[in-house]
Scaffold this active site. Structure first.
Site, PDB file in Angstrom:
ATOM      1  N   GLY A 529      53.416 113.065 -35.081  1.00  0.00           N
ATOM      2  CA  GLY A 529      52.755 114.200 -35.436  1.00  0.00           C
ATOM      3  C   GLY A 529      53.519 115.710 -35.421  1.00  0.00           C
ATOM      4  CG  ASP A 638      61.145 106.006 -32.099  1.00  0.00           C
ATOM      5  OD1 ASP A 638      62.493 105.697 -32.714  1.00  0.00           O
ATOM      6  OD2 ASP A 638      60.579 106.861 -32.632  1.00  0.00           O
TER       7      ASP A 638
END
Ligand SMILES: *[C@@H]1O[C@H](CO)[C@@H](O)[C@H](O)[C@H]1NC(C)=O
Ligand SMILES: *[C@@H]1O[C@H](CO)[C@@H](O)[C@H](O)[C@H]1NC(C)=O
Length: 804
Positions: A529, A638
């Protein structure tokens, strides 16, 4: 290529010529063999030549702060690579280009700014003959009778050197921080009763506070035995000399003065340390600690960190941190204490409707008790503090309860101190309510829900398939992480997630619209986001608007948010609150003023090697915590420079941990692929093997190689099949001993060859194809910090191409 040597040779000749000019030519007019004549002047410019001692080992002049228009008048070691400053005018006045220092008749040294205003000087003398930069490091103003009328050794700041003597009444004052030369909080003094003491000082009145180290050289009965001088002798030994001629040694053992420089500095963290440094830079380029005092500056009555702070001994140094709910009093100084973000007031009612606790462990503030309940149960302890409007913190341990009021004094953290600290905070920050208070113990009762039961399927073939990708969207990988990333540690109690309530402040969407001024100031976009800057109360925050809303997943959302919120570590970005308004889900994080590591490494000018290596260690520590220390194991999945943020002090903090799982709940059908086989993604993603914490170790290895070399691991370029593969390059350079090529001749890194080699070897171990061969993050830290030897890594990539 053939041109380069010629250029280098001519440059060398030119430099030699210039150097010869300066040694024998015009500089000698002002200064010869350490002598400085009356009327001599030095300007603050980057290329001004300092006044050197006759051996050339010490210099007096202006040192420039890296790349800035700021100079400090100082004395430093000229012949070692980091030209350590040993003297400066007290208070460390910073001046700009064009300022100058003059040796003025009858006045001595006079420092003035470019407009000619006097910044610093030290008085008047009836007459003197010359200035002298002595080979001891002492700058003296010598009278016509050959006696010193002023000397830097008699006006010390934070450092003393061999041959220097400290008399009763002289103060050694620490700097404010490593880079700020203003007066800090710590002092070393030989006081009239004969004791050598270390103490903090009151910043408002400059009065000494209680000592945190005392030498014990006082004599209670008569003065014949008391200490009266602190002597640092020419051999590098320091001792307190008693009036009866006896010595009390501080230095036990010293390296030969002929081959080593010695200095003793009251460091800005309050530790008084004697250091040695080889005179010959080929034998080492760093200061080594000979001894230091006090032994444990974080012990119970420590003032090392200031009020409301917590001192945690890290490698014999105090590491100061504000507890949850507090922030630094002075944002530029970590050890000046903390202020509460909210003030407790007795006018606002009390009890569980208004307040709740954040729990931390192993931490105590022995200086702030006002009530001690003995015996007391844990629940009694909490209740008593909750209802008592004066109680800010309760400490519970061993069936006792100590209630504390603000300010919290002498805070320290020690793993062997088996207590719980309950820090009170006000719930009004979350007007929409969080549904009551948490379980009294604050234990981990948030079952993470057993994810495997949610019948989501993961198609491995999706991963290798298409190469459509948003820059960060390794959605498939991340989904896999969802299955794996929150493994319960054995022994952690499992409860149904329906019992979960969170302490974390909850906000309405409208509140966040207001806080972010209508989502005006975008800070960046990530896999999950967009992040916006906002202000809540007086605190600047980062608000992440999640793109993927967890529908039908309110419970999961809360559970995950709760898990993330309980993860506290100085190298992790802290979650401060959340919003869950139906379709709108947002997370509120602490704001990181210095952006991403990606920007810092690749876009800005190359950060210093020291700083890069400490960032690498910081990231390793944060990851170790996620993997090993918190009650839920979290695999990040990640790790990459875009997900490492830098705080006000450029400390590295890992962002977006725990989100992999949270946001994959609805993502089973996303058809996304991975691009860049050699990105940050471990090879086991493409194979039919289990995904473990070792995927993060792999990504960390890539990140480490990037941090070392300031090169990107993969260049995202649609045409190039496989641009530059950093692991191959690292391996080739390592094999061929061409570390200079790998770091693009970063001289600072090459001067620190041992560490550089270690770091590259650790990087190569982390990117091994076989996850079992990769070290754990804990081991990575031990290797990076030199705690254990690193063995020769095998080749990480069977089909390598030479790039060196
Ligand atoms: C330099 O320092 C040494 C040691 O303190 C002293 O003996 C010598 O006289 C000093 N030299 C001058 C010229 O002041
Ligand atoms: C050093 O710290 C003091 C006090 O916080 C501040 O006023 C001063 O500007 C700082 N100096 C530099 C050079 O940063």
């Amino acid at each position: 290529m053939a041109l380069i040597p010629i250029h280098l040779i001519s440059l060398a000749i030119l430099l030699h010529f210039v150097a010869a000019q300066q040694n024998n030519g015009f500089v000698a007019v002002q200064q010869n063999n350490g002598f400085v004549s009356i009327g001599a002047s030095l300007a603050a410019t980057p290329d001004a030549k300092p006044w050197l001692s006759s051996s050339g080992e010490f210099a007096f002049g202006f040192q420039q702060f890296q790349g800035k228009d700021s100079f400090l008048l100082s004395v430093w070691y000229e012949k070692i690579p980091n030209k350590t400053i040993i003297w400066y005018p007290k208070g460390g006045p910073i001046v700009s280009t064009g300022s100058k220092v003059d040796l003025v008749d009858r006045r001595g040294l006079v420092l003035s700014d470019p407009q000619g205003n006097e910044v610093w000087s030290f008085g008047n003398f009836s007459d003197f003959a010359y200035g002298y930069m002595n080979d001891t490091g002492n700058f003296a103003i010598v009278g016509s009778n050959s006696l010193n009328v002023w000397e830097s050794f008699k006006d010390p700041v934070d450092t003393i050197l061999p041959t220097q003597v400290i008399d009763i009444g002289v103060e050694i004052n620490s700097k404010l921080s490593k880079t700020n030369f203003s007066d800090g909080r710590f002092q070393l003094r030989l006081i009239p009763d004969g004791n050598l003491v270390l103490n903090t000082r009151d910043l408002f009145t400059d009065t000494p506070d209680n000592a945190y180290y005392v030498s014990g050289t006082r004599d209670a009965d008569n003065s014949s035995n008391s200490g009266f001088q602190l002597i640092f002798d020419v051999g590098g030994y320091m001792y307190v000399l008693r009036r009866n001629g006896k010595r009390v040694n501080l230095t036990e053992d010293s390296l030969p003065s002929g081959d080593f420089y010695h200095r003793a500095t009251l460091d800005s963290d309050g530790v008084f340390t004697q250091y040695s440094h080889p005179k010959n830079p080929t034998e080492g380029t760093s200061w080594r600690v000979s001894w230091f005092m006090p032994e444990d500056i974080c012990t119970k009555d420590s003032k090392a960190c200031g009020l409301n702070s917590v001192c945690n001994l890290d490698n014999n140094r105090p590491n100061c941190e504000c507890p949850p709910g507090f922030s630094l009093l002075d944002p530029n100084t970590t050890n000046a204490g903390c202020k509460p973000n909210l003030t407790l007031s007795c006018d606002e009612g009390n009890g569980g409707d208004v307040f709740d606790f954040i729990e931390i462990t192993n931490t105590d503030w022995p200086g702030s008790d006002f009530v001690s309940l003995n015996p007391s149960g844990e629940q009694t302890c909490r209740t008593s503090c909750l209802k008592d409007c004066l109680c800010a913190v309760a400490i519970y341990g061993d069936n006792r309860c100590w209630k504390k009021q603000l300010p919290l004094a002498n805070g320290y953290k020690d793993a062997s101190n088996n207590v719980k600290a309950f820090l009170k905070f006000k719930k009004v920050d979350s007007p929409s309510g969080t549904g009551g208070s948490k379980s009294p113990t604050g234990e981990d009762k948030n079952g993470t829900g057993e994810d495997e039961s949610r019948s989501l399927k993961f198609m491995r073939s999706d991963l290798i398939g298409t190469s459509v990708i948003g820059i960060f969207a390794f959605i498939g990988v991340i989904y896999m992480c969802f299955l794996q990333s929150h493994k319960k540690k054995a022994g952690t109690p499992l409860l149904s997630s329906t019992t979960v309530e969170t302490n974390l402040p909850r906000f309405t969407y409208q509140e966040l619209v207001k806080a972010t001024d209508g989502f005006k100031d975008e800070l960046g976009k990530g896999a999950f986001g967009t992040v916006y800057k906002g202000v809540i109360g007086t605190k600047i925050v980062a608000v992440k608007k999640l793109e993927t809303v967890v529908q039908d997943g309110q419970k999961e959302f809360k559970t995950e948010v709760n898990t993330i919120a309980r993860t506290h570590h100085k190298n992790l970005v802290q979650l401060l609150g959340y919003c869950d308004d139906g379709e709108k889900q947002l997370l509120i994080y602490e704001y990181m003023s210095n952006g991403t590591l990606a920007f810092y490494l690749f876009e800005d000018k190359r950060p210093s090697w020291n700083h890069r290596s400490s960032i690498a260690v910081g990231v390793a520590k944060g990851l170790t915590y996620l993997h090993e220390d918190c009650s839920n194991q979290i695999i990040h999945c990640d790790i990459k420079p875009q997900n490492i943020l830098l705080d006000d002090y450029y400390n590295a903090k890992i962002a977006d941990f725990g989100l992999a799982k949270l946001l994959m709940i609805n993502q089973s059908k996303t058809n996304t692929g991975i691009r860049g086989t050699k990105g940050y993604v471990a090879p086991e993603w493409f194979r039919n093997t289990a995904v473990t914490t070792k995927v993060d170790v792999y990504s960390f290895g890539i990140l480490l190689l990037e941090i070392i070399s300031c090169r990107k691991s993969v260049v995202f370029n649609d045409d190039a099949e496989d641009a530059a593969v950093l692991t191959d390059m690292a391996w080739d350079c390592y094999q061929e001993g061409r570390l200079d090529a790998f770091v693009e001749n970063d001289s600072e890194a090459l001067n620190d060859l041992e560490k550089l080699t270690t770091f590259i070897m650790v990087g190569l171990w982390c990117v091994q194809e076989n996850p079992l061969v990769r070290p754990t993050m804990k081991r990575v830290i031990q290797m990076l910090e030199g705690g254990i030897e690193v063995t020769e890594p095998p080749c990480p990539c069977p089909f390598s191409v030479t790039m060196c």
